[in-house]
Scaffold this motif. Structure first.
Motif, short mmCIF file in Angstrom:
data_model
loop_
_atom_site.label_atom_id
_atom_site.label_comp_id
_atom_site.label_asym_id
_atom_site.label_seq_id
_atom_site.Cartn_x
_atom_site.Cartn_y
_atom_site.Cartn_z
N ALA A 152 0.83 -1.21 0.00
CA ALA A 152 0.00 0.00 0.00
C ALA A 152 0.86 1.25 0.00
O ALA A 152 0.50 2.27 -0.61
N ARG A 153 2.00 1.20 0.70
CA ARG A 153 2.91 2.36 0.70
C ARG A 153 3.47 2.61 -0.69
O ARG A 153 3.62 3.77 -1.11
N VAL A 154 3.77 1.55 -1.41
CA VAL A 154 4.28 1.70 -2.79
C VAL A 154 3.23 2.37 -3.67
O VAL A 154 3.54 3.26 -4.47
N VAL A 155 1.98 1.95 -3.51
CA VAL A 155 0.90 2.57 -4.29
C VAL A 155 0.76 4.04 -3.96
O VAL A 155 0.60 4.89 -4.86
N LEU A 156 0.86 4.39 -2.68
CA LEU A 156 0.75 5.79 -2.27
C LEU A 156 1.87 6.64 -2.85
O LEU A 156 1.63 7.73 -3.39
N GLU A 157 3.10 6.14 -2.74
CA GLU A 157 4.23 6.92 -3.26
C GLU A 157 4.14 7.06 -4.78
O GLU A 157 4.47 8.13 -5.33
N THR A 158 3.72 6.01 -5.44
CA THR A 158 3.56 6.10 -6.90
C THR A 158 2.49 7.13 -7.27
O THR A 158 2.66 7.92 -8.23
N GLY A 159 1.41 7.17 -6.51
CA GLY A 159 0.36 8.16 -6.77
C GLY A 159 0.85 9.58 -6.58
O GLY A 159 0.49 10.50 -7.36
N VAL A 160 1.69 9.82 -5.55
CA VAL A 160 2.23 11.16 -5.33
C VAL A 160 3.10 11.59 -6.51
O VAL A 160 3.01 12.74 -7.01
N VAL A 161 3.96 10.69 -6.98
CA VAL A 161 4.83 11.02 -8.10
C VAL A 161 4.01 11.30 -9.35
O VAL A 161 4.30 12.24 -10.11
N VAL A 162 2.97 10.51 -9.59
CA VAL A 162 2.13 10.72 -10.77
C VAL A 162 1.42 12.06 -10.70
O VAL A 162 1.35 12.80 -11.70
N LEU A 163 0.90 12.43 -9.53
CA LEU A 163 0.24 13.73 -9.38
C LEU A 163 1.21 14.88 -9.63
O LEU A 163 0.86 15.88 -10.29
N CYS A 164 2.42 14.76 -9.11
CA CYS A 164 3.40 15.83 -9.35
C CYS A 164 3.77 15.91 -10.83
O CYS A 164 3.94 17.02 -11.38
N ALA A 165 3.88 14.75 -11.48
CA ALA A 165 4.20 14.77 -12.91
C ALA A 165 3.05 15.39 -13.71
O ALA A 165 3.29 16.16 -14.66
N LEU A 166 1.82 15.11 -13.35
CA LEU A 166 0.68 15.72 -14.03
C LEU A 166 0.67 17.22 -13.81
O LEU A 166 0.30 18.00 -14.73
N GLU A 167 1.05 17.66 -12.61
CA GLU A 167 1.10 19.10 -12.38
C GLU A 167 2.15 19.76 -13.26
O GLU A 167 1.94 20.85 -13.81
N VAL A 168 3.31 19.11 -13.41
CA VAL A 168 4.36 19.66 -14.27
C VAL A 168 3.87 19.77 -15.71
O VAL A 168 4.06 20.80 -16.38
N LEU A 169 3.22 18.73 -16.20
CA LEU A 169 2.75 18.75 -17.58
C LEU A 169 1.58 19.72 -17.77
O LEU A 169 1.39 20.26 -18.86
N ALA A 170 0.80 19.93 -16.73
CA ALA A 170 -0.36 20.82 -16.87
C ALA A 170 0.03 22.29 -16.85
O ALA A 170 -0.57 23.11 -17.53
#
Length: 425
Positions: A34-52
């Protein structure tokens, strides 16, 4: 309004009962997959913010945004360094989530409060300086009010993210301290209970020594003195020797029991070596009982019988033979110890006493009443010496090993005792 109040009152217990489940659900995100899923979600959100917010082109804005995303990936290993490098991005770019995630992680991971405060100050000051440098409107057209407003917003966001991380860290430290406190109190209670049990065992050992050991020793000494008298016939001398040997054996076994009760920490000398009774001593036990009859032992040489099972079988056979001698003196006794499938079966069956004694045969004790004639001296003495706990002990020994025991009268007026014990215990 009354219906709303009633509805709110009815919903309150539901929310309260859901809180423990919510806490357990949230605590599951700290470790494991579950921790891996959480950390992956944080990285994905930050990457989406960069692209947006940033166009994919080779300029300084996108370079800073990409560096910020790299810092997000490295924040768990180097939280302070990542927040220090990316602090100015709060003012240089349009990113909000990514710098705040870094400040939250730094506040959560860093032990020193001063370092966290310094990171917040650095983020606010560097962001304000970069905002002023890249856009002169703060000082020319818009005046200082917009700069003050943006700096205040930066202070609120940076301090809030770092403070939230600090709060999470403090909560975890308090939870760990509380768990350690509970564990410490549990250890203290265990030690107190152990000390109380040790004191009770020592008290029992003192009472057994004063009440039993002294009397048994006196019996052995008097029997030895009777055996040495010159005017004693051979039969009396043999009986005296039997009493002396039995008393001496009882004294040795009692000494072992007392040593077990006291424990090694309360012994004033070397502990007596416990004699491990086993199936090989059954013949000696049968001979010492002096019963008329037969003992049959059928245990294959390759059979693996656990030591506790052997000890229990020895004691159960000893109890059965003692009861047969006590309640039906002179009766024929058939005893057996044999392996049946994966169990060890111990049985003692005594017939009715000889015609000279009118006492009904009994290998049992008080739980199975047996009528006795007034002139049945041997059986009457045996009943007088009975504690009434022998068969209870037999059942407890068998049940402790996962077996069972039973007893009852036979058709010919005798009595039988049977115990079934698992070989492995």
């Amino acid at each position: 309004m009354g219906e709303l109040a009633a509805g709110g009152a009815a919903q309150a217990p539901v929310r309260t009962s859901a809180l423990p489940s919510l806490r357990r659900w949230l605590s599951g995100w700290r470790t494991g997959s579950a921790r891996v899923v959480l950390e992956t979600g944080v990285v994905v959100l930050c990457a989406l913010e960069v692209l947006a917010w940033q166009e994919v082109r080779a300029d300084s804005y996108f370079a800073v945004a990409a560096a910020t995303l790299v810092a997000v990936l490295a924040r768990l290993r180097w939280p302070v360094a990542a927040a220090l490098v990316v602090g100015p991005a709060l003012g240089w770019t349009s990113l909000l989530l990514t710098p705040l995630v870094l400040l939250f992680t730094a506040g959560q991971k860093e032990r020193r409060d001063g370092v966290v405060v310094a990171l917040v100050v650095w983020t606010v000051v560097s962001s304000a300086a970069l905002m002023t440098w890249q856009d002169s409107r703060y000082l020319v057209s818009d005046g200082p009010l917009r700069l003050i407003t943006d700096v205040a917003a930066a202070i609120a966001m940076a301090a809030g993210a770092a403070g939230l991380g600090r709060l999470v860290r403090t909560r975890r430290e308090q939870s760990a301290a509380l768990r350690e406190l509970v564990a410490g109190r549990a250890r203290e209670r265990a030690l107190a209970e152990h000390a109380a049990r040790a004191e009770e065992r020592a008290h029992l050992a003192r009472e057994m020594h004063d009440v039993v050991a002294s009397q048994v020793t006196l019996i052995a000494v008097q029997a030895a003195g009777l055996r040495m008298l010159p005017d004693v016939d051979d039969r009396t001398r043999a009986v005296a020797e039997t009493i002396r040997a039995a008393a001496a054996q009882t004294t040795r076994e009692l000494r072992e029991v007392l040593a077990d009760l006291r424990g090694p920490e309360q012994l004033h000398g070397p502990a007596p070596q416990a004699r491990a009774v086993c199936l090989g001593e059954l013949d000696r036990l049968w001979a010492s009982a002096g019963c008329a009859g037969q003992l049959v032992v059928q245990v294959p040489d390759g059979a693996e019988v656990a030591a506790p099972v052997q000890r229990a079988a020895y004691r159960i056979l000893q109890e059965g033979l003692t009861n047969a001698v006590r309640y039906a003196p002179g009766a024929v006794v058939r005893a057996g110890v044999e392996v049946v499938a994966s169990t060890l079966v111990v049985s003692v069956v005594n017939g009715p006493p000889p015609a000279s004694s009118t006492t009904t045969a009994a290998a049992g004790e008080a739980p199975v009443p047996q009528p006795a004639a007034p002139d049945a001296t041997g059986a009457s003495v045996g009943r007088a010496l009975s504690t009434g706990n022998g068969l209870v002990g037999v059942r407890e020994r068998a049940q402790a090993l996962g077996g069972y025991a039973g007893w009852g009268a036979t058709d010919d007026g005798g009595h039988q005792l049977t115990a079934v014990l698992p070989l492995k215990g």
